[in-house]
Design an enzyme around this catalytic site. Structure first.
Site, PDB file in Angstrom:
ATOM      1  N   ARG A 432       0.953  -1.194   0.000  1.00 48.94           N
ATOM      2  CA  ARG A 432      -0.120  -0.182  -0.043  1.00 48.94           C
ATOM      3  C   ARG A 432       1.075   1.291  -0.014  1.00 48.94           C
ATOM      4  O   ARG A 432       1.947   1.456   0.306  1.00 48.94           O
ATOM      5  CB  ARG A 432      -0.868  -0.027   1.140  1.00 48.94           C
ATOM      6  CG  ARG A 432      -1.853  -1.105   1.301  1.00 48.94           C
ATOM      7  CD  ARG A 432      -2.677  -1.133   2.652  1.00 48.94           C
ATOM      8  NE  ARG A 432      -3.611  -2.107   2.687  1.00 48.94           N
ATOM      9  CZ  ARG A 432      -3.514  -3.245   3.369  1.00 48.94           C
ATOM     10  NH1 ARG A 432      -2.211  -3.588   4.053  1.00 48.94           N
ATOM     11  NH2 ARG A 432      -4.353  -4.227   3.434  1.00 48.94           N
ATOM     12  N   LYS A 457      -2.363  -1.844   8.098  1.00 51.85           N
ATOM     13  CA  LYS A 457      -3.919  -1.776   8.110  1.00 51.85           C
ATOM     14  C   LYS A 457      -4.372  -2.817   8.977  1.00 51.85           C
ATOM     15  O   LYS A 457      -3.859  -3.982   8.800  1.00 51.85           O
ATOM     16  CB  LYS A 457      -4.398  -1.857   6.640  1.00 51.85           C
ATOM     17  CG  LYS A 457      -5.917  -1.476   6.515  1.00 51.85           C
ATOM     18  CD  LYS A 457      -6.486  -1.491   5.176  1.00 51.85           C
ATOM     19  CE  LYS A 457      -8.035  -1.241   5.267  1.00 51.85           C
ATOM     20  NZ  LYS A 457      -8.520  -1.188   4.074  1.00 51.85           N
ATOM     21  N   HIS A 522      -2.212   2.336  -5.809  1.00 50.02           N
ATOM     22  CA  HIS A 522      -2.910   1.143  -5.163  1.00 50.02           C
ATOM     23  C   HIS A 522      -3.072   0.187  -6.668  1.00 50.02           C
ATOM     24  O   HIS A 522      -3.171  -0.861  -6.292  1.00 50.02           O
ATOM     25  CB  HIS A 522      -4.037   1.371  -4.404  1.00 50.02           C
ATOM     26  CG  HIS A 522      -4.441   0.458  -3.772  1.00 50.02           C
ATOM     27  ND1 HIS A 522      -4.056   0.244  -2.525  1.00 50.02           N
ATOM     28  CD2 HIS A 522      -5.533  -0.503  -3.561  1.00 50.02           C
ATOM     29  CE1 HIS A 522      -4.423  -0.781  -1.723  1.00 50.02           C
ATOM     30  NE2 HIS A 522      -5.552  -1.154  -2.353  1.00 50.02           N
ATOM     31  N   ARG A 525      -0.652  -2.627  -6.762  1.00 48.81           N
ATOM     32  CA  ARG A 525      -0.925  -3.587  -5.807  1.00 48.81           C
ATOM     33  C   ARG A 525      -1.851  -4.449  -6.325  1.00 48.81           C
ATOM     34  O   ARG A 525      -1.610  -5.852  -6.176  1.00 48.81           O
ATOM     35  CB  ARG A 525      -1.392  -2.962  -4.495  1.00 48.81           C
ATOM     36  CG  ARG A 525      -1.734  -4.159  -3.333  1.00 48.81           C
ATOM     37  CD  ARG A 525      -2.356  -3.083  -2.062  1.00 48.81           C
ATOM     38  NE  ARG A 525      -2.880  -3.817  -1.097  1.00 48.81           N
ATOM     39  CZ  ARG A 525      -2.443  -4.596  -0.116  1.00 48.81           C
ATOM     40  NH1 ARG A 525      -1.216  -4.950  -0.140  1.00 48.81           N
ATOM     41  NH2 ARG A 525      -3.447  -5.420   0.541  1.00 48.81           N
ATOM     42  N   HIS A 548      -4.697  -9.556   3.876  1.00 54.94           N
ATOM     43  CA  HIS A 548      -5.978  -9.418   3.941  1.00 54.94           C
ATOM     44  C   HIS A 548      -6.552 -10.462   5.058  1.00 54.94           C
ATOM     45  O   HIS A 548      -6.099 -11.573   5.136  1.00 54.94           O
ATOM     46  CB  HIS A 548      -6.796 -10.097   2.555  1.00 54.94           C
ATOM     47  CG  HIS A 548      -6.606  -9.018   1.399  1.00 54.94           C
ATOM     48  ND1 HIS A 548      -6.944  -9.566   0.256  1.00 54.94           N
ATOM     49  CD2 HIS A 548      -6.483  -7.843   1.268  1.00 54.94           C
ATOM     50  CE1 HIS A 548      -6.647  -8.617  -0.707  1.00 54.94           C
ATOM     51  NE2 HIS A 548      -6.279  -7.304   0.045  1.00 54.94           N
ATOM     52  N   TYR A 557      -9.554 -11.117  -7.153  1.00 51.91           N
ATOM     53  CA  TYR A 557      -8.742 -11.045  -8.178  1.00 51.91           C
ATOM     54  C   TYR A 557      -8.856 -12.393  -9.110  1.00 51.91           C
ATOM     55  O   TYR A 557      -8.173 -12.177 -10.106  1.00 51.91           O
ATOM     56  CB  TYR A 557      -7.298 -11.170  -7.768  1.00 51.91           C
ATOM     57  CG  TYR A 557      -7.059  -9.932  -6.904  1.00 51.91           C
ATOM     58  CD1 TYR A 557      -6.793  -8.662  -7.435  1.00 51.91           C
ATOM     59  CD2 TYR A 557      -6.739  -9.949  -5.598  1.00 51.91           C
ATOM     60  CE1 TYR A 557      -6.511  -7.407  -6.542  1.00 51.91           C
ATOM     61  CE2 TYR A 557      -6.534  -8.599  -4.711  1.00 51.91           C
ATOM     62  CZ  TYR A 557      -6.479  -7.797  -5.410  1.00 51.91           C
ATOM     63  OH  TYR A 557      -6.210  -6.491  -4.556  1.00 51.91           O
TER      64      TYR A 557
END
Length: 586
Positions: A432, A457, A522, A525, A548, A557
């Site tokens: 990120r 995050k 982003h 990423r 995640h 994805y």
């Protein structure tokens, strides 16, 4: 209640400005008439034509028409360049003649004799360093053209445009503004020096973690000190305050050295200490708190203060603090900053319903619900509090993904080694933008070919790959810039590169590569994850690389992978192929 109507200039057009003491009933009626609110003029406004005026007369009995005085007529459109002030435009003159009768066939005011410069309130200000400075009203097309020129910048703190004092740039900007001449011919030739000026640095007795910086009353020098990210201004002592840390002091010396300003340090020995430098979390939380309380009237600050204290006690991030408090303040503002304990559940549900009616996005709706549940359950300690209503359904949008060729084109057009390296590491490790700027040398494990991402995050640590192809570049870069705390340092020593600067690097690269896709840092990423999946990497590993919490987030994805997608043939193509083969056999 009386309502005052006034002609205003806003967003490159004339409007009917509607002024009145706050009244929710009046606001509801205005919304039904498609009126909008202007923060600039602190009023509601509606289209400037006779149809809109007739609607206002039908809905409101007591209307007061405020006509501009002769002095207001002359000053409401400041003079720019060599222009002379003129009388009212034709439509304003008709207001004097017949109250507020507005031309219905000419809402765009194409016959208005005012020049663009006059309408936009173009104003030339005092030079700052090597820049001309001017101010004008916002105009989407003109602003875009101005900022597209190399050497023109927007200063968000002072809401002004800054233009490098160069003959060619002077000509280009004046053509866009339609005002010739506008800038003087005092072109920039060399750095302005202030030999003989003195900056005094003294201890701050009230808090030894800070030092007092007394700067001469010169605009250029004050603008330089204001650019330090941790600077504060003391109105009582008429000086600037900076953390009493060695790196900050060194930054001061380096920053003012080209100006030949003498730094007079009156700090006692041992006053500067490394631990006086606030960490990033402290700075983020302090700045976020300041911005939050600036939005709230004094009478309602106690409610917001309880919210802030609870979020901080639970050790939530500054991002969560900002999101929750912004939604909560929006809720309080809509209810006239009443005590939240007195607001009933039906009122809350009615408010949430009105947000959805206004087209609020699903993610914003979720944030509002989460903020209200947090306040009533955790702050007011009402665990039984519930909002029994269906959550706004989230839009399922596929992220933009660049192909490997497009990524390569982006990297190839970036010449600056620092800029190229931060984009390469962002793509190569799937980071990120906050993780790129927060990356420290101690987090890069060269022997293991890994990068330790800390406090990312969700306050989670994770290990990601360090691409073999950039190890040599990283080591050369470290030798070039020296071993410091952050891999990508910002403008001042000890400060990380800003996320906004990284995004600007990406925007410039996209423009140079002539890619039409709308992509950000982003997007690199997203491309990293998609390309791993196309190469057969197990999705559970990709989940760990990206950090995640849920595998559901990573499965998006699978909808973007080119390998599986290309293997699927449309039934129409199959039908056409079969038909062509049949014709060949016949």
């Amino acid at each position: 209640m009386s309502i005052t109507l006034k002609k205003i200039w806003h967003r490159d057009a004339f409007w009917i400005g509607i002024y009145f003491p706050y009244d929710s009933g009046v606001i509801s009626k205005l919304k039904s008439l498609d009126a909008r609110y202007s923060k600039t003029h602190t009023c509601w406004y509606i289209d400037y034509n006779s149809v809109s005026y007739a609607k206002l007369k039908d809905h409101f009995a007591d209307l007061i028409i405020e006509l501009p005085s002769s002095s207001e007529i002359k000053t409401s459109y400041p003079v720019a360049g060599n222009l002379e002030s003129r009388d009212l435009p034709p439509i304003a003159k008709s207001e004097h003649q017949s109250g507020f009768e507005i031309s219905q066939n000419n809402p765009g005011h194409k016959t208005d004799p005012y020049s663009f410069a006059t309408k936009m309130r173009l104003q030339l200000l005092e030079n700052i360093g090597k820049y001309w400075v001017f101010r004008m009203h916002y105009h989407q097309t003109v602003s875009k053209e101005l900022l597209g020129l190399k050497g023109v910048f927007w200063n968000s703190n002072y809401k002004v445009y800054m233009v490098l004092r160069h003959p060619k740039l002077k000509q280009e900007v004046e053509v866009i503004l339609g005002t010739v001449p506008f800038f003087p011919e005092d072109y920039y030739s060399k750095e302005v020096t202030f030999k003989g000026e003195r900056i005094v640095i003294s201890p701050h007795p009230e808090d030894l973690a800070w030092m007092e910086v007394y700067v001469p009353a010169l605009v250029v020098l004050k603008e330089k000190i204001k650019r330090f990210s941790m600077v504060r201004y003391s109105t009582t002592k008429n000086c600037y305050l900076l953390p009493a840390a060695p790196t900050v002091y060194e930054g001061l010396l380096l920053h003012f050295e080209p100006s030949l300003v003498l730094i007079d340090s009156r700090l006692p020995k041992g006053y500067l200490k490394k631990q006086h430098l606030p960490n990033r979390k402290q700075l983020d939380l302090r700045n976020t708190k300041a911005r939050i309380f600036d939005q709230v009237p004094e009478g309602a600050q106690a409610y917001v203060s309880d919210m802030v204290d609870t979020v901080l006690a639970l050790n939530y991030s500054s991002s969560t603090l900002k999101t929750y408090c912004s939604s909560f303040i929006q809720f309080l503002r809509q209810h006239d900053f009443r005590n939240p304990s007195d607001i009933s559940q039906p009122e809350i549900k009615r408010y949430l319903g009105s947000l959805m009616e206004r087209g609020l996005s699903a993610s914003s709706g979720h944030s509002m619900v989460n903020a209200l549940l947090f306040y009533y359950q955790r702050v007011l300690c009402v665990p039984a509090f519930e909002l029994k209503l269906p959550r706004p359904k989230k839009e399922r949008k596929l992220p933009t993904v660049l192909t490997m060729d497009e990524c390569l084109r982006i990297f190839q057009v970036v010449d600056n080694p620092k800029h190229k390296l931060l984009l390469l590491i962002g793509y190569g490790a799937g980071l990120r933008v906050s993780e790129i700027v927060g990356l420290q040398w101690r987090d890069i494990l060269f022997d293991e070919h890994k990068i330790h991402i800390k406090n990312a995050k969700g306050k989670k640590d994770r290990m990601v790959m360090l691409p073999y192809s950039i190890v040599g570049s990283l080591e050369y870069y470290r030798q070039l810039y020296g071993v410091r705390q952050y891999v990508f340092e910002g403008q001042f020593a000890g400060e990380p590169y800003s996320a906004g600067s990284v995004q600007q690097v990406m925007r410039d690269a996209l423009k140079k590569a002539k890619l039409e896709k709308k992509a950000t840092v982003h997007t690199l990423r997203h491309s990293f994850a998609t390309h791993l999946l196309e190469n057969g990497t197990d999705i559970r590993y990709i989940q760990q690389f990206l950090g995640h919490s849920s595998i559901k987030t990573t499965t998006i994805y699978t909808h973007l992978t080119k390998t599986a997608f290309d293997k699927i043939v449309s039934p129409l193509d199959r039908m056409v192929d079969d038909n062509n083969k049949k014709k060949i056999r016949e």
